[in-house]
Design a protein around this motif. Structure first.
Motif, PDB file in Angstrom:
ATOM      1  N   SER A  93      32.864  41.046  27.527  1.00  0.00           N
ATOM      2  CA  SER A  93      34.082  40.626  28.203  1.00  0.00           C
ATOM      3  C   SER A  93      34.917  39.724  27.297  1.00  0.00           C
ATOM      4  O   SER A  93      34.358  38.897  26.562  1.00  0.00           O
ATOM      5  CB  SER A  93      33.704  39.869  29.482  1.00  0.00           C
ATOM      6  N   GLY A 120      37.222  47.743  30.571  1.00  0.00           N
ATOM      7  CA  GLY A 120      38.042  46.628  30.074  1.00  0.00           C
ATOM      8  C   GLY A 120      37.300  45.874  28.980  1.00  0.00           C
ATOM      9  O   GLY A 120      36.464  46.435  28.296  1.00  0.00           O
ATOM     10  N   GLY A 121      37.619  44.608  28.857  1.00  0.00           N
ATOM     11  CA  GLY A 121      36.832  43.758  27.957  1.00  0.00           C
ATOM     12  C   GLY A 121      37.528  43.331  26.689  1.00  0.00           C
ATOM     13  O   GLY A 121      37.078  42.397  26.029  1.00  0.00           O
ATOM     14  N   ASP A 141      42.789  51.017  38.070  1.00  0.00           N
ATOM     15  CA  ASP A 141      41.367  50.835  38.355  1.00  0.00           C
ATOM     16  C   ASP A 141      41.265  49.863  39.527  1.00  0.00           C
ATOM     17  O   ASP A 141      41.658  48.702  39.411  1.00  0.00           O
ATOM     18  CB  ASP A 141      40.681  50.270  37.096  1.00  0.00           C
ATOM     19  N   ARG A 159      28.293  54.627  35.834  1.00  0.00           N
ATOM     20  CA  ARG A 159      28.326  53.426  34.993  1.00  0.00           C
ATOM     21  C   ARG A 159      26.952  53.182  34.380  1.00  0.00           C
ATOM     22  O   ARG A 159      25.952  53.142  35.089  1.00  0.00           O
ATOM     23  CB  ARG A 159      28.745  52.231  35.865  1.00  0.00           C
ATOM     24  N   GLY A 183      42.604  45.101  31.625  1.00  0.00           N
ATOM     25  CA  GLY A 183      43.352  44.205  32.490  1.00  0.00           C
ATOM     26  C   GLY A 183      43.917  43.080  31.624  1.00  0.00           C
ATOM     27  O   GLY A 183      45.121  43.015  31.346  1.00  0.00           O
ATOM     28  N   HIS A 216      30.773  55.546  31.930  1.00  0.00           N
ATOM     29  CA  HIS A 216      31.477  54.266  31.899  1.00  0.00           C
ATOM     30  C   HIS A 216      30.504  53.176  31.491  1.00  0.00           C
ATOM     31  O   HIS A 216      29.333  53.221  31.866  1.00  0.00           O
ATOM     32  CB  HIS A 216      32.006  53.997  33.320  1.00  0.00           C
ATOM     33  N   SER A 268      36.149  51.569  41.104  1.00  0.00           N
ATOM     34  CA  SER A 268      35.017  51.089  40.324  1.00  0.00           C
ATOM     35  C   SER A 268      34.575  49.776  40.946  1.00  0.00           C
ATOM     36  O   SER A 268      35.193  48.750  40.718  1.00  0.00           O
ATOM     37  CB  SER A 268      35.479  50.884  38.877  1.00  0.00           C
TER      38      SER A 268
HETATM   39  C1  LIG Z   1      37.259  43.415  35.483  1.00  0.00           C
HETATM   40  C2  LIG Z   1      37.139  44.844  35.136  1.00  0.00           C
HETATM   41  C3  LIG Z   1      38.024  45.435  34.226  1.00  0.00           C
HETATM   42  C4  LIG Z   1      39.092  44.647  33.495  1.00  0.00           C
HETATM   43  O1  LIG Z   1      38.544  43.706  32.667  1.00  0.00           O
HETATM   44  P1  LIG Z   1      39.444  42.906  31.616  1.00  0.00           P
HETATM   45  O2  LIG Z   1      38.504  41.902  31.034  1.00  0.00           O
HETATM   46  O3  LIG Z   1      40.544  42.283  32.371  1.00  0.00           O
HETATM   47  O4  LIG Z   1      39.924  43.881  30.600  1.00  0.00           O
HETATM   48  C5  LIG Z   1      37.901  46.777  33.997  1.00  0.00           C
HETATM   49  N1  LIG Z   1      36.959  47.518  34.614  1.00  0.00           N
HETATM   50  C6  LIG Z   1      36.087  46.998  35.488  1.00  0.00           C
HETATM   51  C7  LIG Z   1      35.092  47.866  36.143  1.00  0.00           C
HETATM   52  C8  LIG Z   1      36.134  45.633  35.764  1.00  0.00           C
HETATM   53  O5  LIG Z   1      35.257  45.104  36.620  1.00  0.00           O
END
Ligand SMILES: *Cc1c(COP(=O)(O)O)cnc(C)c1O
Length: 418
Positions: A191, A228-229, A73, A139, A270, A186, A96
């Protein structure tokens, strides 16, 4: 609790080979996480994790992700370039981003990447830049607060991302008129959450909405993107999330809403993928006793910004002193001329002496990558602790030349022989 899987000897061994500070990443741990995630969603025929590059944008790590079957991503042109250079094919890349330069759409299209639109105005930009592709992701931002039960997990109403519900209807019907054939949905509503019900709840929202949209629009509902999140236990009192249970709970929701199947699942984790597999290794270089007791280390917020930026907790251990009583209270600080440059505030730790090796935990995501150059301080090296127990420097530390490298044509650069 944080990840204590590596012995102090691993950090000491690395510090004998490389000057501190540096981030050390555990290859084995990263691979294990990728495999656990893929296993948790293996019930879904069309599942793919697109690792969020911004969390840990090192090519050596991105290639590990590719070997484990993940995509990427990306959130900028530079990250798209990095994905291409690491051998990712377009179908393994998502762009994204938001409020980005229009030509980044074209770069993504040239690569054959999937594009995730953040705003209804992006549709015209996309048309102008590269035309509307057959498959597109949009999104969604539901607004208000996002709650599960009585717990507020996020507040989309104040978040800059995504389409409103009415914009989704309008935008998708315009995309269909312009030639799109299928769509994905999406959303990123919470977070760093360690609540296992987040993904299942989000999957339910996106699956129901996607089904409804596809029922009234000439578009196939292709996938949901849970983004993510998912969080990690930064605090010793927190438990890691059981990803297998999360996958099973998403499956339950999926089979209730879409027993016929046919819709893929994408994730863009991430933090969960690499966060616990990184440590910032630093020496205590200074001791100061004034109104508080301070330990100065050779790393600073330039190397790890989260404590300064969010007041984030990162666990700290002292090599060789894991069993020594934590009977001293310290602020552990970097050297920046900013009083928020503290890795720990009033933290109970074992007695620390100048020369001790400190390990700051959970720096494998949004750690090195958030670095900057305030006070002329330089970014550190990154070291991979390989599966066979070796060490590989996967990025050298910055040198002053790097700091001056962008001063094209300035007499100061000439003076320095650059
Ligand atoms: C930052 C981000 C992620 C990753 O987020 P994590 O908290 O590291 O899992 C995934 N998708 C988008 C669009 C983001 O901005």
């Amino acid at each position: 609790m944080p990840n204590f899987s590596l012995d102090d000897r691993v950090f000491e061994g690395a510090a004998e080979r490389f000057p501190t500070p540096f981030h050390l990443y555990d290859e084995k741990g990263i691979r294990e996480n990728a495999r656990r995630l893929n296993q948790a969603f293996s019930w879904c025929g069309d599942f793919c994790e697109y690792f969020a590059v911004k969390a840990l944008p090192n090519p050596a790590v991105l290639r590990i992700m590719r070997e484990e079957g993940c995509g990427l991503d990306c959130s900028s042109a530079t990250e798209l370039t990095l994905a291409k250079a690491c051998g990712f094919s377009g179908d393994r890349v998502i762009l994204s981003a938001n409020a980005m330069p229009p030509e980044e759409f074209r770069q993504a299209a040239d690569l054959g990447a999937l594009i995730n639109l953040d705003d209804i105005s992006d549709i015209d930009t996309l048309k102008d830049q590269c035309g509307v592709p057959e498959r597109i992701c949009v999104r969604y931002n539901p607004g208000g607060d996002f709650s599960i039960g009585n717990t507020i997990m996020g507040n989309p109403g104040e978040a800059k991302y995504g389409f409103t519900l009415s914009q989704l209807w309008e935008g998708l019907s315009r995309l269909a008129e312009m030639g799109a054939k299928s769509f994905g949905l999406h959303a990123f509503l919470s977070s760093n959450t360690t609540d296992p019900s987040y993904y299942p709840e989000l999957a339910g929202i996106l699956l129901k909405l996607g089904k409804e949209l596809a029922g009234s629009l000439p578009l196939k509902f292709d996938f949901i993107n849970l983004s993510g999140g998912i969080g990690i236990p930064y605090l010793p009192s927190q438990q890691p999330i059981d990803i297998a249970a999360v996958g099973a709970a998403v499956r339950k929701v999926y089979e209730e809403i879409l027993p016929e199947g046919g819709v893929g699942i994408k994730t863009e984790l991430g933090r969960w993928m690499t966060g616990p597999c990184g440590w910032l290794v630093t020496h205590a270089v200074h001791e100061k006793k004034t109104h508080r007791d301070y330990i100065g280390v050779d790393a600073c917020a330039v190397n790890l910004m989260r404590p300064a930026m969010y007041g984030a907790y990162h666990h700290i251990t002292v090599c060789g002193k894991r069993n020594v009583p934590e009977d001293h209270i310290y602020d552990v600080t970097g050297c920046l001329c900013e009083n928020n440059d503290k890795f720990a505030i009033a933290r109970a730790l074992p007695e620390i002496r100048t020369g001790d090796l400190l390990v700051i935990h959970d720096t494998g995501a949004h750690g090195f990558s958030m670095g900057y150059n305030y006070n002329g301080r330089l970014r550190s090296a990154e070291v991979l602790y390989t599966e066979d127990g070796g060490y590989r420097q996967i990025r050298r530390a910055e040198r002053p030349e790097d700091y001056f490298a962008t001063l094209d044509g300035d007499p100061a650069a000439a003076e320095l022989g650059l």
